[in-house]
Design a protein around this motif. Structure first.
Motif, PDB file in Angstrom:
ATOM      1  N   VAL A 879       0.833  -1.201   0.000  1.00 48.98           N
ATOM      2  CA  VAL A 879       0.000   0.000   0.000  1.00 48.98           C
ATOM      3  C   VAL A 879       0.872   1.257   0.000  1.00 48.98           C
ATOM      4  O   VAL A 879       0.588   2.226  -0.711  1.00 48.98           O
ATOM      5  CB  VAL A 879      -0.954  -0.012   1.210  1.00 48.98           C
ATOM      6  CG1 VAL A 879      -1.706   1.310   1.317  1.00 48.98           C
ATOM      7  CG2 VAL A 879      -1.941  -1.168   1.102  1.00 48.98           C
ATOM      8  N   ALA A 880       1.942   1.242   0.784  1.00 44.75           N
ATOM      9  CA  ALA A 880       2.832   2.408   0.817  1.00 44.75           C
ATOM     10  C   ALA A 880       3.456   2.653  -0.553  1.00 44.75           C
ATOM     11  O   ALA A 880       3.608   3.808  -0.988  1.00 44.75           O
ATOM     12  CB  ALA A 880       3.920   2.196   1.862  1.00 44.75           C
ATOM     13  N   LEU A 885       3.543   5.915  -5.463  1.00 44.60           N
ATOM     14  CA  LEU A 885       3.458   5.963  -6.924  1.00 44.60           C
ATOM     15  C   LEU A 885       2.292   6.829  -7.386  1.00 44.60           C
ATOM     16  O   LEU A 885       2.394   7.565  -8.376  1.00 44.60           O
ATOM     17  CB  LEU A 885       3.304   4.542  -7.482  1.00 44.60           C
ATOM     18  CG  LEU A 885       4.568   3.671  -7.503  1.00 44.60           C
ATOM     19  CD1 LEU A 885       4.216   2.214  -7.771  1.00 44.60           C
ATOM     20  CD2 LEU A 885       5.572   4.187  -8.533  1.00 44.60           C
ATOM     21  N   ALA A 886       1.179   6.762  -6.661  1.00 45.28           N
ATOM     22  CA  ALA A 886       0.018   7.586  -7.015  1.00 45.28           C
ATOM     23  C   ALA A 886       0.348   9.065  -6.862  1.00 45.28           C
ATOM     24  O   ALA A 886      -0.049   9.895  -7.696  1.00 45.28           O
ATOM     25  CB  ALA A 886      -1.177   7.204  -6.140  1.00 45.28           C
ATOM     26  N   ALA A 887       1.114   9.400  -5.797  1.00 42.49           N
ATOM     27  CA  ALA A 887       1.494  10.797  -5.591  1.00 42.49           C
ATOM     28  C   ALA A 887       2.381  11.298  -6.725  1.00 42.49           C
ATOM     29  O   ALA A 887       2.386  12.497  -7.035  1.00 42.49           O
ATOM     30  CB  ALA A 887       2.210  10.941  -4.252  1.00 42.49           C
ATOM     31  N   VAL A 891       0.496   5.645 -10.837  1.00 44.32           N
ATOM     32  CA  VAL A 891      -0.691   4.795 -10.774  1.00 44.32           C
ATOM     33  C   VAL A 891      -1.854   5.677 -10.327  1.00 44.32           C
ATOM     34  O   VAL A 891      -1.667   6.790  -9.815  1.00 44.32           O
ATOM     35  CB  VAL A 891      -0.524   3.603  -9.799  1.00 44.32           C
ATOM     36  CG1 VAL A 891       0.650   2.732 -10.188  1.00 44.32           C
ATOM     37  CG2 VAL A 891      -0.386   4.086  -8.359  1.00 44.32           C
ATOM     38  N   LYS A 892      -3.058   5.147 -10.507  1.00 41.37           N
ATOM     39  CA  LYS A 892      -4.229   5.904 -10.094  1.00 41.37           C
ATOM     40  C   LYS A 892      -4.401   5.825  -8.582  1.00 41.37           C
ATOM     41  O   LYS A 892      -4.134   4.781  -7.962  1.00 41.37           O
ATOM     42  CB  LYS A 892      -5.471   5.361 -10.790  1.00 41.37           C
ATOM     43  CG  LYS A 892      -5.457   5.548 -12.305  1.00 41.37           C
ATOM     44  CD  LYS A 892      -6.721   4.965 -12.928  1.00 41.37           C
ATOM     45  CE  LYS A 892      -6.693   5.158 -14.447  1.00 41.37           C
ATOM     46  NZ  LYS A 892      -7.908   4.601 -15.090  1.00 41.37           N
ATOM     47  N   ALA A 896      -4.500   2.677  -5.213  1.00 46.33           N
ATOM     48  CA  ALA A 896      -3.944   2.682  -3.860  1.00 46.33           C
ATOM     49  C   ALA A 896      -5.049   2.576  -2.813  1.00 46.33           C
ATOM     50  O   ALA A 896      -4.919   1.847  -1.821  1.00 46.33           O
ATOM     51  CB  ALA A 896      -3.119   3.938  -3.639  1.00 46.33           C
ATOM     52  N   VAL A 897      -6.162   3.289  -3.025  1.00 49.51           N
ATOM     53  CA  VAL A 897      -7.272   3.260  -2.069  1.00 49.51           C
ATOM     54  C   VAL A 897      -7.870   1.864  -2.005  1.00 49.51           C
ATOM     55  O   VAL A 897      -8.146   1.328  -0.915  1.00 49.51           O
ATOM     56  CB  VAL A 897      -8.338   4.300  -2.459  1.00 49.51           C
ATOM     57  CG1 VAL A 897      -9.580   4.129  -1.587  1.00 49.51           C
ATOM     58  CG2 VAL A 897      -7.775   5.705  -2.333  1.00 49.51           C
ATOM     59  N   GLN A 898      -8.064   1.252  -3.166  1.00 47.25           N
ATOM     60  CA  GLN A 898      -8.647  -0.081  -3.187  1.00 47.25           C
ATOM     61  C   GLN A 898      -7.728  -1.085  -2.506  1.00 47.25           C
ATOM     62  O   GLN A 898      -8.177  -1.980  -1.786  1.00 47.25           O
ATOM     63  CB  GLN A 898      -8.920  -0.507  -4.632  1.00 47.25           C
ATOM     64  CG  GLN A 898      -9.751  -1.787  -4.748  1.00 47.25           C
ATOM     65  CD  GLN A 898     -11.115  -1.660  -4.108  1.00 47.25           C
ATOM     66  OE1 GLN A 898     -11.822  -0.659  -4.324  1.00 47.25           O
ATOM     67  NE2 GLN A 898     -11.503  -2.645  -3.300  1.00 47.25           N
TER      68      GLN A 898
END
Length: 921
Positions: A879-880, A885-887, A891-892, A896-898
């Motif tokens: 998750v981290a 990566l999302a930041a 990635v979307k 990360a939320v899912q």
């Protein structure tokens, strides 16, 4: 009516045999009746006196009753038993005067306006006679055929030791003038404040100024000397250990913490000399009591031989006149605070308040003037009394000895003598110096003092009779003291084959890194060159660390051998003790274990015999509990291995909060001599240990006798399958602190990229996270094994320091920056320690940085639950990584939320069913 129960024999205790039969009840009752009558008719005080006299007479008659824990407040050695004093007392008094003067001037000069670096004047002045009797008659130097004594000098007395070295020609006047100024005149051109071997490696041998260290370390040094003797490594039979301590210092729990060890092991090669000047830093030690009596009781009770040196020879005549004990009684009942007052008042005050307490006392001193009374000396200032005590100590057999010597703090300096503020008084006025000079009868004129910034040092000349006397005494005793010499026996280190087992992995068997290290240690102990030099040390936990396999062969060291049949004697791995045993089993005492580690790790200098301490302990109870001793080991230029086993905050979770270590590497980082590694695999351990032996016990041009570092390695109790060493392993990268262990799976060039840097037990989590990221999220994550966050940070700061000091030259780049120069995507760091451990290198990592760690207190639960709670497990790493990566837009955020919700990293109950492998403690 119930029958009267039969009366059982009374149990006699307090050190006596129990349940002795009463063979003559009538006679017994007569004695009891006599005591009752004495109490009724003469009072409890008289009854107590008679009972004490009976106990004394019973000991004289060889009746087996326990010794009294304290004796009268008089000298232990009566005048008629004193030996002949072999020295020239006048000459030695002159030498002492020169040293006193130079020591005081040195400290006073160091505190002149504009400098003010501190120092201590009063301590040496009170202890001067104690040291000088030792230097002139007892302390054996390195050139002595027996190997030389080991002297632990009280830290605050260092000015006197420097002053003596100046008279001996070992130091210059310039050096004395640079006391406590070690760098401003050039590195190494001044004198350290206290005994610091690392700062003055040819002079000081033992660091002592961290109060309590000198006491406990001297005990374990004396014990280690016996260990070397019994194992046939070196004949230490003529080497004596002397520890000079202060009565205030004995308030440190460590000062008394190991005295039972010295008595139990019958260390008659050890003498404590406690300077009882009755003062702490800011006041009396026991103003309302008697510290000498208190210490006597403590040491007697622990089994030591106690020698008190209370009064100088001028008291002998008065005590001889004391036919009814009135003087001894007055000595016994006068508290220390009052004795301090007598030290600063004139003779008339003592006549009125001390001797005036009883007409018989006044009669006893009617022939003395007030000046005579004022000059009645304390025993610690009397050469003959001190010599008698030292001689008795060195001739005593079967027990360690403590000499309790009463002195006056600041003795001979009128402005300081006996004052509560002596600790804070660091400089003398011109008038103070002139009075001091007059009292010492030194040929220094007023003009020399007035025209000097402080006062001149004094040396009567190399050809002076006193100086020649002093030098001849040292020649007879084996050379100068203190002195540190490094000329060890060369050691041939083992080659690569001994390390092969760990490099081959463990197959399908799960082995914790602690056990992997122990397997290597076992093989090293079989090596014909260094095996006998390895000193395994543990605080009552050899079995915990799987080292019981060593019991039958290496055996546990005991000076008395084994006088009993072990309860597990029929087992293959039975507990076995031997006077030639190799294992030092210290009981539940991490401080004691560190005392042994220091003694063994400095043996290359103290004995010329390189020994290799391997101290293995619960990680939490290492740097946190005994960090002061680890700093002392570094100061003493010690070497060896410290193994923090059951490391990390989540591997020993069953033990709970105070066993859960999340910060030891940070504490280790504060010690410049400590090289810390946090290996994940057995093959990493093999390379680390090999490099440690090479650095500490090998020879190079830069370090011909080895390097003065300490290797600290954290190991874990969690069993895992140990992999085979990878082909083409970058060993130098491993030893620098980080290397690419497993590259990311092949993905398209456009796949999101990241790297996970993990140490120790965290590496398996990182590998699991790498698989999840690849299989579920198509993220290509490299996994780096970080063997040392500390060494990476140290190398980086060294590079920055070099750049700062070489402006305009080609700048150095930290290793970790170079290693990650081509990296793309974020870096996720994880370990079983708090985030501050990996965060040490964050500023040199050329990518986005995110760390995970076990910040907070530990607790009791399974490893899986603890890791989910601290969010350091594989799921949390995943998750981290996705979040970072999302930041970066790789990635979307929805991904990360899912993942956060799917992997439930916020819920320790989600891993309640995860089985735990391996034992806890």
């Amino acid at each position: 009516m119930a029958s009267t129960p039969e009366r059982r024999p009374a149990v006699i205790h307090e050190g006596l045999p129990t349940q002795l039969p009463d063979i003559d009840p009538d006679e017994t009752q007569e004695w009891l009746d006599s005591l009752d009558a004495l109490v009724d008719e003469r009072g409890r005080d008289r009854a107590r006196y008679v009972m004490l006299k009976l106990l004394e007479r019973s000991r004289e008659s060889k009746v087996g009753v326990p010794a009294l824990r304290s004796t009268d407040y008089i000298n232990s050695i009566p005048p008629e038993s004193e030996p002949w004093f072999p020295g020239d007392e006048y000459v030695e008094r002159r030498i002492r005067a020169y040293i006193r003067w130079n020591a005081a001037v040195m400290v006073s000069a160091a505190n002149r306006p504009g400098l003010g670096v501190g120092g201590h004047i009063a301590t040496y002045q009170s202890a001067a006679s104690l040291y000088e009797v030792g230097f002139n008659h007892f302390f054996r130097g390195k050139q002595h055929p027996g190997g030389g004594d080991h002297i632990y000098i009280q830290g605050h007395a260092s000015p006197g030791i420097y002053a003596r070295a100046f008279l001996e020609g070992r130091m210059s006047e310039t050096q004395l003038s640079r006391f406590r100024q070690e760098v401003q005149h050039g590195v190494g051109q001044g004198l350290s404040s206290y005994p610091h071997p690392r700062l003055m490696p040819d002079f000081w041998e033992f660091p002592t100024v961290s109060m309590g260290q000198g006491a406990i370390n001297s005990i374990y040094q004396a014990r280690f000397n016996r260990y070397l003797q019994h194992r046939g490594i070196k004949d230490t039979s003529q080497q004596h250990v002397w520890a000079f301590l202060g009565d205030g210092e004995m308030g440190e729990p460590e000062s008394l913490g190991a005295i039972g060890v010295a008595a139990r092991e019958e260390l008659d090669n050890l003498t404590f000399v406690i300077n009882c000047n009755l003062q702490q830093l800011d006041g009396p030690v026991r103003g309302n009591g008697k510290i000498m009596q208190e210490l006597e009781s403590t040491f007697r009770g622990a089994g030591w031989n106690v020698i008190k040196v209370v009064w100088g020879r001028e008291w002998d005549d008065l005590l001889a006149r004391d036919v009814d004990g009135v003087l001894v009684n007055q000595m016994n009942r006068t508290p220390d605070g009052q004795f301090q007052t007598y030290a600063v008042e004139d003779g008339s005050y003592a006549r009125e308040h001390f001797f005036g307490a009883d007409p018989r006392l006044l009669k006893m001193v009617e022939h003395l003037t007030d000046d005579d009374i004022a000059k009645l000396p304390r025993g610690g200032h009397d050469y003959r009394k001190v010599y008698s005590a030292f001689k008795a100590a060195t001739e005593h057999s079967g027990q360690p000895t403590v000499i309790l010597a009463q002195t006056i703090k600041g003795w001979t300096i009128d402005a300081l003598e006996g004052r509560n503020a002596t600790h804070q008084m660091k400089k003398l006025t011109k008038d103070d110096l002139k009075k001091f000079r007059d009292r010492l009868f030194l040929p220094i004129d007023d003009q020399a003092i007035d025209e000097s910034e402080v006062a001149p040092f004094y040396h009567p000349g190399a050809d002076n009779d006193e100086i020649q006397y002093m030098l001849e005494r040292r020649r007879q005793l084996g050379g100068p003291v203190p002195e540190r010499k490094v000329d060890p026996t060369p050691v041939k280190l083992p080659g690569d084959p001994v390390y092969a087992e760990l490099k081959g992995g463990s197959g399908k068997q799960q082995i914790a890194t602690t056990m992997a290290f122990v397997r290597l240690l076992r093989d090293l102990m079989k090596d014909p060159e260094i095996g006998h030099r390895i000193v395994p040390i543990a605080p009552d936990e050899f079995r915990t660390f799987g080292m019981d396999s060593m019991f039958p062969t290496a055996k546990v060291y005991s000076p008395h051998g084994q006088k009993y049949e072990s309860v597990d004697r029929k087992l293959l791995l039975a507990y076995k003790e031997s006077d030639k045993g190799q294992l030092l089993h210290e009981g539940i005492s991490e401080l004691g274990a560190m005392g042994s580690a220091i003694a063994a790790g400095t043996s290359y200098a103290t004995h010329g015999e390189p020994m290799i301490p391997v101290y293995i302990f619960y990680s939490m109870f290492g740097f946190q509990r005994t960090g002061d001793w680890m700093y002392a080991m570094a100061d003493q230029l010690g070497r060896g291995f410290l193994i923090g086993a059951t490391a990390g905050r989540t591997t020993l979770t069953g033990e709970g909060l105070q066993h859960a270590d999340g910060h030891s590497p940070l504490i280790a980082r504060t010690n410049p001599a400590v090289v810390h590694y946090d290996p994940a695999w057995g093959f990493e351990i093999s390379h680390i240990v090999q490099r440690g032996l090479e650095r500490m016990y090998g020879a190079t041009d830069e370090h011909p006798h080895g390097e003065n570092v300490i290797f600290y390695m954290t190991a874990y109790n969690e069993p895992v399958v140990q992999p085979v060493e990878p082909e083409n392993l970058d060993v130098e990268a491993l030893l620098k602190g980080a290397y690419l262990y497993r590259p990311a799976p092949d993905f398209s060039p456009d796949a999101p990229k990241a790297r996970i840097m993990a140490s120790g037990v965290g590496l398996p989590w990182a590998l699991e996270a790498q698989d999840i990221l690849a299989d579920r999220y198509s993220v290509a994550a490299d996994v780096w094994s970080v063997t040392s966050w500390n060494e990476l940070a140290r190398e980086a700061t060294d590079a920055e320091s070099w750049n700062l000091n070489h402006p305009g030259e080609h700048a150095r780049t930290p290793y970790i920056t170079s290693a990650l120069a081509d990296a793309t995507g974020p870096t996720i760091a994880v370990s079983d320690f708090m985030r501050a451990v990996p965060d040490q290198i964050a500023r040199w990592v050329p990518t986005t940085w995110q760390s995970l760690g076990t910040d907070g207190f530990g607790f009791a639960d399974t490893r899986a639950a603890a890791r989910r709670f601290f969010q350091v497990d594989a799921a949390s790493i995943v998750v981290a990584t996705l979040d970072t990566l999302a930041a970066e837009g790789k990635v979307k955020y929805d991904t990360a939320v899912q993942a956060y919700h799917d992997l439930q990293i916020d819920d320790p109950t989600a891993v309640a069913g995860v089985p735990q492998e391996g034992a806890d403690a």
